[in-house]
Design a protein around this motif. Structure first.
Motif, short mmCIF file in Angstrom:
data_model
loop_
_atom_site.label_atom_id
_atom_site.label_comp_id
_atom_site.label_asym_id
_atom_site.label_seq_id
_atom_site.Cartn_x
_atom_site.Cartn_y
_atom_site.Cartn_z
N ASP A 80 52.22 8.93 -78.15
CA ASP A 80 50.87 8.37 -78.00
C ASP A 80 49.94 8.65 -76.88
N THR A 81 50.51 8.79 -75.67
CA THR A 81 49.81 8.95 -74.55
C THR A 81 49.67 10.77 -74.31
N SER A 82 50.48 11.40 -74.91
CA SER A 82 50.40 13.04 -74.92
C SER A 82 49.14 13.56 -75.68
N ALA A 83 48.98 12.57 -76.73
CA ALA A 83 47.73 13.03 -77.61
C ALA A 83 46.68 12.87 -76.95
N ARG A 84 46.52 11.66 -76.23
CA ARG A 84 45.18 11.28 -75.50
C ARG A 84 45.05 12.32 -74.18
N LEU A 85 46.03 12.71 -73.69
CA LEU A 85 46.15 13.70 -72.69
C LEU A 85 45.60 15.24 -73.19
N GLY A 86 46.12 15.39 -74.36
CA GLY A 86 45.96 16.57 -74.96
C GLY A 86 44.50 16.72 -75.46
N HIS A 87 44.08 15.74 -75.94
CA HIS A 87 42.66 15.71 -76.38
C HIS A 87 41.90 15.77 -75.09
N GLU A 88 41.84 15.22 -73.92
CA GLU A 88 40.94 15.07 -72.62
C GLU A 88 41.26 16.60 -72.16
N LEU A 89 42.32 17.37 -72.17
CA LEU A 89 42.39 18.55 -71.74
C LEU A 89 41.56 19.46 -72.82
N ALA A 90 41.67 19.32 -74.11
CA ALA A 90 40.99 20.15 -74.88
C ALA A 90 39.34 19.88 -74.71
N VAL A 91 38.85 18.77 -74.55
CA VAL A 91 37.55 18.65 -74.26
C VAL A 91 37.11 19.21 -72.86
N LEU A 92 37.83 19.06 -71.85
CA LEU A 92 37.75 19.75 -70.62
C LEU A 92 37.59 21.27 -70.73
N ASP A 93 38.53 21.79 -71.55
CA ASP A 93 38.56 23.29 -71.65
C ASP A 93 37.48 23.95 -72.26
N ARG A 94 36.50 23.23 -72.77
CA ARG A 94 35.28 23.72 -73.67
C ARG A 94 34.29 24.02 -72.39
N GLN A 95 34.39 23.32 -71.31
CA GLN A 95 33.55 23.41 -70.46
C GLN A 95 34.01 24.20 -69.10
N LEU A 96 35.16 24.20 -68.89
CA LEU A 96 35.87 24.72 -67.65
C LEU A 96 37.10 25.51 -68.27
N ASP A 97 37.54 26.43 -67.29
CA ASP A 97 38.78 27.13 -67.56
C ASP A 97 40.04 26.47 -66.79
N ILE A 98 41.15 26.37 -67.62
CA ILE A 98 42.25 26.18 -66.87
C ILE A 98 42.84 27.36 -66.01
N VAL A 99 42.88 27.14 -64.58
CA VAL A 99 43.07 27.97 -63.81
C VAL A 99 44.51 28.10 -63.32
N ASP A 100 45.03 26.81 -63.35
CA ASP A 100 46.49 26.74 -62.86
C ASP A 100 47.18 25.53 -63.44
N VAL A 101 48.28 25.52 -63.43
CA VAL A 101 49.10 24.23 -63.83
C VAL A 101 50.22 24.18 -62.72
N PHE A 102 50.53 23.16 -62.03
CA PHE A 102 51.70 23.17 -61.24
C PHE A 102 52.36 21.77 -61.53
N ASP A 103 53.77 21.93 -61.16
CA ASP A 103 54.65 20.75 -61.29
C ASP A 103 55.47 20.27 -59.95
N ARG A 104 55.37 19.27 -59.84
CA ARG A 104 56.18 18.38 -58.99
C ARG A 104 57.06 17.63 -59.77
N PRO A 105 58.04 17.11 -59.02
CA PRO A 105 59.09 16.50 -59.74
C PRO A 105 58.42 15.11 -60.70
N ASN A 106 58.77 15.27 -62.02
CA ASN A 106 58.26 14.34 -63.02
C ASN A 106 56.57 14.12 -63.00
N VAL A 107 55.83 15.16 -62.27
CA VAL A 107 54.43 15.14 -62.34
C VAL A 107 54.09 16.63 -62.58
N ARG A 108 52.95 16.69 -63.46
CA ARG A 108 52.01 17.79 -63.67
C ARG A 108 50.84 17.79 -63.53
N VAL A 109 50.08 18.88 -62.94
CA VAL A 109 48.76 18.83 -62.57
C VAL A 109 48.19 20.04 -63.29
#
Length: 113
Positions: A80-109
């Motif tokens: 349920d929450t991954s769908a909401r997050l994925g939707h938000e990332l897709a909306v943002l990706d229309r205006q901005l570019d994903i330039v990096d993804v980084f992980d820390r234990p149990n956290v993603r940015v």
């Protein structure tokens, strides 16, 4: 009980401090952090006071800014929450570019510009 609290392999370990420190190093004035789940407001404020932060789904003002999206592995792995997050990332990706993804234990940015 002690093992659950002190074991470094405990899956409940979330490195919000490390994730927010990395964001603080990269962020410039006017940048914003979106976080999921909503109850992370106090955690984000504690580790990065002064950085503009809003829950995922909040209306952003237009302008030249980077957006950092912070989510826990629990959110990413829940249907349920991954769908909401994925939707938000897709909306943002229309205006901005994903330039990096980084992980820390149990956290993603995701960093978008």
């Amino acid at each position: 009980l002690v093992d659950q609290q002190l074991n470094g392999a405990n899956p409940r370990l979330y490195d919000f401090e490390g994730a927010m420190a990395e964001i603080a190093e990269r962020a410039k004035p006017g940048d914003v952090v979106l976080y999921e789940p909503e109850y992370l407001a106090e955690v984000v404020d504690y580790y990065a006071p002064g950085i503009d932060a809003l829950p995922v789904g909040a209306k952003l003002l237009s302008g030249d800014r980077s957006v950092f999206v912070l989510a826990t592995e629990r959110v990413i792995n829940a249907e349920d929450t991954s769908a909401r997050l994925g939707h938000e990332l897709a909306v943002l990706d229309r205006q901005l570019d994903i330039v990096d993804v980084f992980d820390r234990p149990n956290v993603r940015v995701w960093e978008l510009r």
